[in-house]
Design a protein around this motif. Structure first.
Motif, PDB file in Angstrom:
ATOM      1  N   PRO A   1       1.345   2.920  -1.118  1.00 13.98           N
ATOM      2  CA  PRO A   1       2.390   2.304  -1.948  1.00 13.98           C
ATOM      3  C   PRO A   1       2.382   0.777  -1.956  1.00 13.98           C
ATOM      4  O   PRO A   1       2.859   0.170  -2.906  1.00 13.98           O
ATOM      5  N   ASP A   2       1.816   0.142  -0.940  1.00 19.97           N
ATOM      6  CA  ASP A   2       1.753  -1.317  -0.920  1.00 19.97           C
ATOM      7  C   ASP A   2       0.602  -1.867  -1.774  1.00 19.97           C
ATOM      8  O   ASP A   2       0.550  -3.064  -2.051  1.00 19.97           O
ATOM      9  N   TYR A   3      -0.331  -0.999  -2.181  1.00 19.70           N
ATOM     10  CA  TYR A   3      -1.531  -1.446  -2.895  1.00 19.70           C
ATOM     11  C   TYR A   3      -1.707  -0.782  -4.259  1.00 19.70           C
ATOM     12  O   TYR A   3      -2.391  -1.318  -5.118  1.00 19.70           O
ATOM     13  N   THR A   4      -1.158   0.395  -4.423  1.00 23.08           N
ATOM     14  CA  THR A   4      -1.261   1.127  -5.684  1.00 23.08           C
ATOM     15  C   THR A   4       0.114   1.697  -5.993  1.00 23.08           C
ATOM     16  O   THR A   4       1.040   1.575  -5.197  1.00 23.08           O
ATOM     17  N   SER A   5       0.225   2.354  -7.114  1.00 23.45           N
ATOM     18  CA  SER A   5       1.509   2.992  -7.422  1.00 23.45           C
ATOM     19  C   SER A   5       1.770   4.103  -6.406  1.00 23.45           C
ATOM     20  O   SER A   5       0.844   4.660  -5.825  1.00 23.45           O
ATOM     21  N   ASN A   6       3.038   4.402  -6.214  1.00 25.17           N
ATOM     22  CA  ASN A   6       3.403   5.463  -5.281  1.00 25.17           C
ATOM     23  C   ASN A   6       2.854   6.787  -5.815  1.00 25.17           C
ATOM     24  O   ASN A   6       2.797   6.998  -7.014  1.00 25.17           O
ATOM     25  N   SER A   7       2.429   7.660  -4.948  1.00 29.93           N
ATOM     26  CA  SER A   7       1.799   8.902  -5.363  1.00 29.93           C
ATOM     27  C   SER A   7       2.388  10.085  -4.607  1.00 29.93           C
ATOM     28  O   SER A   7       2.580  10.015  -3.394  1.00 29.93           O
ATOM     29  N   LEU A   8       2.638  11.174  -5.329  1.00 31.84           N
ATOM     30  CA  LEU A   8       3.124  12.403  -4.694  1.00 31.84           C
ATOM     31  C   LEU A   8       2.019  13.108  -3.907  1.00 31.84           C
ATOM     32  O   LEU A   8       2.275  14.060  -3.181  1.00 31.84           O
ATOM     33  N   LEU A   9       0.775  12.639  -4.077  1.00 31.65           N
ATOM     34  CA  LEU A   9      -0.320  13.187  -3.276  1.00 31.65           C
ATOM     35  C   LEU A   9      -0.178  12.766  -1.815  1.00 31.65           C
ATOM     36  O   LEU A   9      -0.522  13.515  -0.909  1.00 31.65           O
ATOM     37  N   ARG A  10       0.309  11.565  -1.601  1.00 33.59           N
ATOM     38  CA  ARG A  10       0.349  10.988  -0.257  1.00 33.59           C
ATOM     39  C   ARG A  10       1.368  11.700   0.629  1.00 33.59           C
ATOM     40  O   ARG A  10       2.528  11.829   0.279  1.00 33.59           O
ATOM     41  N   LYS A  11       0.889  12.186   1.785  1.00 31.02           N
ATOM     42  CA  LYS A  11       1.815  12.765   2.742  1.00 31.02           C
ATOM     43  C   LYS A  11       2.773  11.667   3.195  1.00 31.02           C
ATOM     44  O   LYS A  11       2.318  10.542   3.377  1.00 31.02           O
ATOM     45  N   PRO A  12       4.030  11.905   3.276  1.00 27.42           N
ATOM     46  CA  PRO A  12       4.728  13.158   3.529  1.00 27.42           C
ATOM     47  C   PRO A  12       5.024  14.006   2.295  1.00 27.42           C
ATOM     48  O   PRO A  12       5.655  15.056   2.428  1.00 27.42           O
TER      49      PRO A  12
END
Length: 169
Positions: free
Chosen positions: A91-102
């Protein structure tokens, strides 16, 4: 429907290191890992790696490096792993993603692709974000950590070997 064990990579399948692990020569597989994977595979579980790889978003390495590490891990583990899902975002470098855990989108994608039954499946990780992703996807969770570590996981174990014994029990 199939049953599956979703596995975090760093700290579960290989020794966690300081910084980011993206070179095969730095990948160390702990004793008992291959036997644990074999035990779960023989019990009829699919084995799918679910890993955050924020170093890609940070420009420290490329997707190809993650794939090379996975291929190396596969080779060392007797080709027991069925698939690899990784999130290249941070999230600090790209858009927030629902792939990323948690979040649980990596698990949900695998469940849809392979017709996996969450009621028969597990998530094994070494961080609370792995536990959170597992719960969001509706699977049981095991956290590999020290005994006194606070966790919302259903089980706390000290190794993947111990976790595999819980899964197949």
């Amino acid at each position: 429907m199939k049953k599956c064990v979703f596995l975090d990579r760093d700290g579960v399948l290989n020794q966690d290191t300081e910084g980011y692990l993206f070179r095969t020569e730095d990948l160390i597989i702990p004793e008992g890992t291959v036997e644990a994977l074999r035990q779960m595979k023989e019990a009829g579980y699919m084995l799918i790696v679910i890993t955050n790889q924020a170093g890609i978003a940070k420009g420290l390495y490329k997707k190809e490096d993650v794939v090379k590490c996975h291929e190396f891990l596969q080779e060392k583990c007797g080709n027991l792993l069925d698939d690899l899902y990784f999130c290249p975002h941070h999230p600090d470098y790209t858009s927030n993603s629902l792939l990323r855990k948690p979040d649980s989108l990596m698990l949900e994608k695998a469940m849809a692709k392979y017709a996996i039954d969450p009621a028969q499946s597990w998530m094994i990780g070494d961080r609370e974000r792995d536990v959170q992703a597992g719960h969001k996807a509706g699977v049981r969770t095991i956290r590999i950590a020290q005994e006194e570590t606070p966790s919302k996981a259903e089980w706390l174990t000290s190794s993947l070997w111990e976790a595999s014994s819980v899964v197949v029990a």
